[in-house]
Design a protein around this motif. Sequence first.
Motif: not given
Length: 735
Positions: A709-733
């Motif tokens: 998980m990755y927390f963007d402090i300034s935007n108060a947004r939470v993302y999931l981390v994709d370990p295969d590509r070191n990328g971010l994904e939005p939290v699914p609804a």
Amino acid sequence: MSHLQKSDAGDHTPHGPPLILKHDLPASFVLFLISIPLSLGIAHATGAPLMAGIISAVVGGVVVGAISGAPLQISGPGTGLVVIVASLVAQFGWAATAAITLAAGVLQLALGLTGISRLVMSLSPAVVHGMLAGIGISIAAGQLVVVLGGTALSSVPENLAQLPGELASSNLGSVVAGAVAIAALLLWPRVPRASLIPAPLVAVGAATLLAFVLKLDVARVDLPDSHALVFPEMPRGSVGAVVTAIVTVALVASMESLLSAVATDRLHDGPRARLDKELIAQGTGNVLAGALGGLPISGGLARSSTNVAAGAKTRYSAILQGVWIGVAVLAFPSVLEMIPLAALAGVLFVVGLKLVSVDRMRTLLKHREFLVYAATALGVVLFGLLEGVVVGLAIALLRALYRLTHCSVRVEGNRVCVRGSLVFLGVGRLVRELRRLPAGQHVVLELHVDYLDHASYEAINDWREGYERLGGRVDVDEVHDTWYDRADQGKPGRRKTLPGPLPRWFAPWSHWQGSPVTLPEQRSSAESDPMLLGMHEFERRSAPLVRPFLHELALRGQSPQQLFITCADSRVVPNLITTSGPGDLFCVRNIGNLVPMASTEDRSVGAAIEFAVEVLNVGSIVVCGHSDCGAMKALVRGSTTRGSHLHSWLRNAEPSLIRFHAPTSPGCSELPVADRLAVANVAQQLDNLLGYPSVREAIAAGTLTLKGMYFDISNARVYLVDPDRNGLEPVPAPA
């Protein structure tokens, strides 16, 4: 989906012959055995021809059942209409009452076409059940007179007044037949497997058999001329009286039917009731019943619940029971004519008493609605149906107004706490409490209000100005919203504020501890240690709210669902960003949210992992990084001092640097360098977790999952981390 939305679902239940033969046919026979005595008893109680009850039972079953919007609801002569119809028969005569029934059916059709049926859901349940209780008492009082051998009158006081005379000169045969019917109706359900034979049938059958064997001198069902239909005639009387009668029959029949349809829906998993269609079906049935000289029709919960309990699946159970009633009356009238009227009265007596539900009273007492229930029931008993309902609605509206405008005022030393809606109706009490405060003090007026009208603002402001003129000081502390402040600026609010969490649960100390509402005795400690004031705030506001949860957790111990590994950064609040509470997260916090390799000398993080997986049996482990991370910045810049504890600790992040610089792992190119490293660091810590045997075994067993998980402090947004590509994904609804 709301109940009303579900109520509009179509009837998609298959109506194949096997389903009808297996479920609906047996259920229709059970309904037939119940409907015959009930229909005759209701007709006799109203003073209408006995055949009128049979006509309505047939029309309610065949016609209303065929087009009903509530397929499993059973319609017939309305129990809740007994008192009304009895008064109409006495006032206008039977033929005119049939015309009123026809007109009421037309009104029901019009109401059904307008879609007004949903308004029945807005009625206070206390008023509705109070009305039914009043009707039940009225039925029971009248039928008790009949059991004693007398003739029921139109009102409860009149029936009660003639009870002593009837007791003195009661007809022994009627008393015996009625008592046997009542006893059988009450005792039969207690017999094992007695539900195979309906209690009303047993009651009427036992009383009839006893009257026949003992040759009791009792009045019996008389159907000599009942096969001749009574056609409606125009009522004679004032237009106002006729219109009132039509509206009363239409509204009460509609209310009883719609409430029964909604209640029946709770008893089965089949198609939901379509309320507008049901109202149209009831109107159609009353038009036809009135035209043929039948009683007013409504849906009944007693018959409907029996239908569901008997295993019915489609509307054919209602249709078939109407057919069986018609066949029985045409083919076996002599059998019906053996039934004592006192037996029917005994059945109606018990039915009336059952409308007065003790369980419903207990529920309304718990919800503080019993006064409305009792007032409605008493009004119906003493004055009449409409008058009783008006009394109940008036009291319900007054109580609702009081609750909506009520506020609580609590004085704690020099702090006055106000909660609720602050309007002119509650200002007097508030001002009285404020005027009792000693002069010359520092007073805090703490407002937890969702509405403040102009009168309340002026009253508070006038008191505040007067208090401060005498040397005092007043600070207004608004917790939920800024109603007073906006009114003070000439920008008053217009609508009530939706309830929400207390801002101080997630706001920094600096956001609220710097306000002037801090009392002098608190300010010194707050300036030296803001935590002390925070602890005081918890004790005063938060502790009462969370105490029930913490008490339960203290009794059963902790059983968190997640191990949450995150950075020690003060801006990352795990319970806030996961909307969790006490007992949900087992947290490990360190610089950089690192998971040292299992082979390293560090034992703290490893011990926490093993305890969470092996002892607490957590279902998942989450590693959470964040933006603007000081540890990641230090790694990028190489700014730590060699030999320091921080430098030694951050050596655990060297695999993250290697992963970050790998050419096959571009990461999130739009992020700053330190933030991209933070994402790669989360992915690396997930790999490090696999070095712990207990983690690998739990994953292999399917009892544990890993998440980044990755927390963007300034935007108060939470993302999931994709370990295969070191990328971010939005939290699914959620699905």
